[in-house]
Enzyme design. Structure first.
Site, PDB file in Angstrom:
ATOM      1  CE  LYS A   1      -7.672  12.944   0.391  1.00  0.00           C
ATOM      2  NZ  LYS A   1      -7.823  11.707  -0.360  1.00  0.00           N
ATOM      3  NE  ARG A   2      -3.043   7.744   6.692  1.00  0.00           N
ATOM      4  CZ  ARG A   2      -1.846   7.693   6.106  1.00  0.00           C
ATOM      5  NH1 ARG A   2      -0.787   8.178   6.729  1.00  0.00           N
ATOM      6  NH2 ARG A   2      -1.698   7.145   4.914  1.00  0.00           N
TER       7      ARG A   2
ATOM      8  CE  LYS B   1     -14.522   4.838   0.878  1.00  0.00           C
ATOM      9  NZ  LYS B   1     -13.735   4.993   2.105  1.00  0.00           N
TER      10      LYS B   1
ATOM     11  CB  THR C   1     -10.812   3.884  -1.164  1.00  0.00           C
ATOM     12  OG1 THR C   1     -10.530   4.224   0.194  1.00  0.00           O
ATOM     13  CG2 THR C   1     -10.018   2.659  -1.578  1.00  0.00           C
TER      14      THR C   1
ATOM     15  CG  HIS D   1      -2.110  -0.879   1.114  1.00  0.00           C
ATOM     16  ND1 HIS D   1      -3.259  -0.550   0.435  1.00  0.00           N
ATOM     17  CD2 HIS D   1      -2.323  -2.121   1.599  1.00  0.00           C
ATOM     18  CE1 HIS D   1      -4.134  -1.534   0.505  1.00  0.00           C
ATOM     19  NE2 HIS D   1      -3.589  -2.499   1.215  1.00  0.00           N
TER      20      HIS D   1
ATOM     21  CE  LYS E   1      -3.401  10.012   3.062  1.00  0.00           C
ATOM     22  NZ  LYS E   1      -3.897   9.358   1.833  1.00  0.00           N
TER      23      LYS E   1
END
Length: 833
Positions: A564-565, A679, A675, A371, A570
């Protein structure tokens, strides 16, 4: 498929003798649990007891199917997949179960008759706090798809007492508090005190005099891992899946003699030490004690799981060589990799197999999902620590590495650099066990989770393994999300529209039917209803924001979401710098000019790891900017900034359906897949993102004209990083202006945020914020222009949903089943129910 025998036919007939579905039967069941299980009367029932009584009533229906599923799979000797994941971000189960059983309307009616709204009862359930982010949610989606597609499969994980943590925001900072999700009765778990296995730690080894490769592990510490099972309802099928979670059992660890002698702390020390192992997901590993706790936690998970799988296999009476014919074990990231030496230990020391036979079984049984593309994120364990805590496993890992390197030496004689690069043992000080390398060597398949990710890992972190093990071992399996949860459940208004177009709810298990929406894209009445559904979701999120943060936002504004985290790669930092730029631009306008601007609500949500200082500083900056912007009367509703605390599956179910755009802006080549991007698009939102992870494949499927791409490409990243390492170019004026506002103290103490600025200006800007910022700002301008063209925006939204079939977790699981696990569907009942 085999023709079912008379006995099988009779067995399957039981699936038709389900509990009646009429309102009277449901009401009697709820009242029975209220009175007999919880000792309440209908007159004294509050919403909490109404939830519990209703949940236990639904559970009764699942239990019947659950038992039949497991018994039938055992009966026919079905091959099972065992999905090992340290995280399962399940969320709530009650509503999901009602939808799977197609009983939502019936329970809503029964509860309405006694004065309760089903939506309020659903809100009584606590999220199952068993995961952090995408990794755990992916695992939950996959076990959902296994059940819905009738594949025999179980998830395995840990039953954390406190989960990750409850995120509180105090003075703008993230503060971690225990998430006591198990304080209330949990109708969705079943203790299995009869399913308990001993877990060894520490101690020494005694060599078998008759077999030098075999040892007796004499351990100093032995705990017991006890199973708790959670049902996974299958939608439109009688099959029910299972997630088995392990908890450290403390019975027998209380020392009565010490207690009677007054040594109360000593009397309970064993209980405390055992309980800690399954208290918290990802204990902070910034300390040596935290690292040791995490290693022991991972081993307890792996050992209990492998012992359980072996016990189930041995009940079949088949020879050990046939284990891969009945069991496929998928390692979800590196956390379960200790399962490889654990299976070898069982086969060598307990089942007394020879090394080659044991290794052949092991490699045919395991497969590994990687991952990450970040070398620094790849799990490593110090050899001295592992040798002390798990002496037998360290010896097995040494032998695995030795035999592997010997084989490589024969194939590539004299290439010492290659041997050094692929050794499972990293020659550092101290030596480290490279868990991803162990997973590669011990698995028959290694997969990435998006096309670009799989390509990058073959060219970078696993390049030498591709050369040694062959390219066939490395495959791609693009992630997917469960449409049951991430459309049918969380977005009922849009789901009803899709059902109307398709003609029934079969699309929930076959997303290819979403293509029918393209035929309605020019239908004005349908388009109005589609937009009304989106606006209703935005109003629902506005209400949620007000309830959780006290901030009032306009539901007709552009909803711009990044959920998100929190992590540097990110790039939430780039997002909030973009917000500062927008605020600065608005402040320079006249009141009339501001009135012409498109109102925007910028929503952040996500948790930072407890020990991740930089990520927590980013949260502080976001909240500090929000405090200033939201209180600025000149700006008013033109710009609002919201940080929604304690992001969870339930929060996501409010946030995702409401987004107009969602940001997936990781530095190109750093996000394995993602992911949440799937969504958001499945719910009619538009992506603003980099050419990274699954963004690329989403663009290929729905059309790049439905996505706002920006930023450098993955193959350019290395050159940009090299340049920035040795140069300090002047930032883009817009970015410099944002820095100037921060350094002027506009958002509080400038020194607090200076390290974030320095990481860009003087720290090499590893994640290339300065490189991508100009194109990022330009992409936002394009978003605003497109949003003002209302008809075009609605078309983008409808077409995006219509073309998302590829990103169902059902498709992902089918690919795993056919190309990695070699398993087939085994429906308990030949027809849907």
């Amino acid at each position: 498929a085999k023709t079912p025998s008379k006995e099988d036919t009779e067995f399957r007939a039981y699936t038709h003798s389900e509990i009646a579905r009429d309102a009277a039967t449901i009401k009697n069941s709820v009242v029975m649990h209220l009175t007999a299980t919880f000792l309440r009367t209908p007159d004294s029932m509050d919403s909490g007891h109404a939830y519990l009584a209703s949940a236990f009533s639904v559970r009764d229906r699942l239990l019947q199917r659950w038992n039949l599923t497991n018994e039938y799979h055992d009966k026919v000797g079905a091959k099972r997949v065992y999905y090992m994941s340290l995280e399962f971000l399940v969320g709530r189960t009650f509503d999901n179960a009602l939808l799977a059983l197609q009983l939502r309307d019936q329970y809503a009616g029964v509860l309405g008759d006694v004065g309760f709204r089903l939506e309020d009862i659903i809100d009584e359930e606590r999220d199952a706090a068993l995961g952090n982010g995408g990794l755990g949610r992916l695992a939950a989606c996959y076990v959902d798809s296994l059940a819905c597609m009738n594949y025999p499969g179980w998830g395995y994980g840990l039953r954390y007492r406190y989960g990750m943590f409850q995120q509180q925001i105090i003075n703008g900072y993230q503060v971690e508090a225990p998430d006591c999700w198990l304080d209330s009765p949990n109708p969705w778990e079943f203790p299995r005190p009869d399913v308990t296995y001993p877990i060894k730690f520490y101690g020494h080894l005694e060599r078998d005099a008759h077999a030098p490769h075999r040892y007796n592990w004499v351990s100093d510490v032995v705990y017991d891992a006890m199973a708790f099972d959670m049902p996974v309802p299958g939608y439109g099928t009688a099959n029910v899946g299972n997630v088995r979670l392990w908890s450290c059992k403390t019975n027998g660890l209380f020392d009565l003699n010490k207690f009677n002698a007054g040594d109360y702390r000593g009397a309970t020390g064993g209980q405390v030490a055992a309980q800690i192992l399954t208290d918290v997901l990802y204990p902070n590993d910034n300390t040596n004690e935290g690292k040791e706790l995490r290693l022991r936690q991972e081993y307890l998970f792996c050992s209990a799981t492998l012992q359980d799988i072996m016990a189930r296999f041995k009940r079949t009476g088949r020879p050990l060589s046939e284990l891969p014919e009945l069991a496929a074990i998928q390692l979800n990231d590196t956390h379960p990799t200790l399962g490889i030496p654990e299976l070898m230990r069982i086969l060598l020391d307990e089942e007394r197999l020879e090394w080659d036979a044991a290794w052949a079984i092991t490699t045919r049984t395991f497969a590994f999902t990687n991952h990450t593309v970040l070398p620094e994120a790849m799990e490593r364990w110090p050899v001295p620590m592992m040798d002390r805590i798990l002496p037998r496993h360290m010896g097995i890992i040494y032998d695995i590495n030795l035999f592997f390197l010997q084989g490589v030496e024969q194939k590539f004689p004299g290439d010492r650099e290659l041997l050094r690069n692929i050794s499972i043992i990293e020659e550092s000080n101290p030596q480290q066990v490279r868990m991803a390398y162990l997973a590669c060597v011990g698995s028959h398949r290694v997969n990435g989770v998006a096309a670009i990710h799989s390509d990058i890992i073959k060219r970078s972190i696993f390049h030498d393994f591709v050369r040694v093990l062959g390219e066939d071992r490395f495959v791609n399996k693009t992630n997917g999300v469960a449409p049951r949860r991430w459309m049918n459940q969380c977005n009922p208004a849009m789901s009803d529209l899709i059902t109307e177009v398709v003609g029934d709810r079969s699309w929930v298990s076959d997303l290819a039917k979403l293509r029918a929406l393209e035929g309605r894209v020019a239908d004005d009445a349908f388009r109005r209803r589609w937009w009304a559904a989106k606006q209703g979701n935005k109003q629902r999120l506005a209400d949620y924001i007000l309830a959780t943060t006290g901030i009032q936002v306009r539901p007709d504004a552009l909803f711009d979401v990044q959920a998100k985290r929190i992590h540097e790669y990110k790039r939430q930092l780039m997002n909030i710098l973009g917000v500062i730029h927008r605020y600065h631009r608005l402040k320079q306008m006249s009141a009339d000019e501001r009135a012409q601007e498109l109102p925007r609500v910028v929503v952040f949500a996500g948790k930072a790891a407890a020990g991740y200082w930089v990520a927590k500083q980013i949260i502080k900056l976001i909240n500090s900017v929000a405090e200033v912007v939201n209180a600025d009367d000149e700006i008013g509703d033109v710009l609002k900034v919201v940080f929604i605390p304690d992001y969870s599956v339930t929060a996501a179910e409010h946030i995702i359906p409401a987004s107009d755009i969602s940001q997936h802006i990781s530095t190109a080549g750093t996000e394995a897949s993602g992911t949440s991007n799937m969504k958001f698009v499945l719910n009619g939102g538009i992506i603003l993102g980099t050419v990274d992870g699954a963004n690329i494949e989403i663009g290929e499927e729905i059309g790049e004209e439905q996505i706002f791409f920006f930023g450098c490409l993955a193959h350019e990243v290395a050159d940009f990083r090299h340049y920035l390492r040795f140069h300090q170019p002047k930032p883009d004026p817009a970015l410099q202006a944002a820095f100037d506002l921060i350094q002027a103290g506009t958002f509080g103490d400038a020194h607090t945020f200076q390290p974030l600025i320095d990481s860009i200006l003087r720290g090499g800007d590893v994640y290339l914020l300065s490189v991508d910022f100009p194109s990022y700002i330009e992409a936002h301008r394009a978003v605003e222009a497109a949003y003002r063209e209302h008809d075009g925006w609605v078309t983008k939204s409808i077409l995006s949903v219509a073309r998302m079939a590829k990103f169902s977790s059902d498709r992902s699981i089918q690919e795993y089943a056919e190309e990695i696990w070699n398993i087939e569907p085994v429906p308990v009942d030949g027809c849907t129910v």
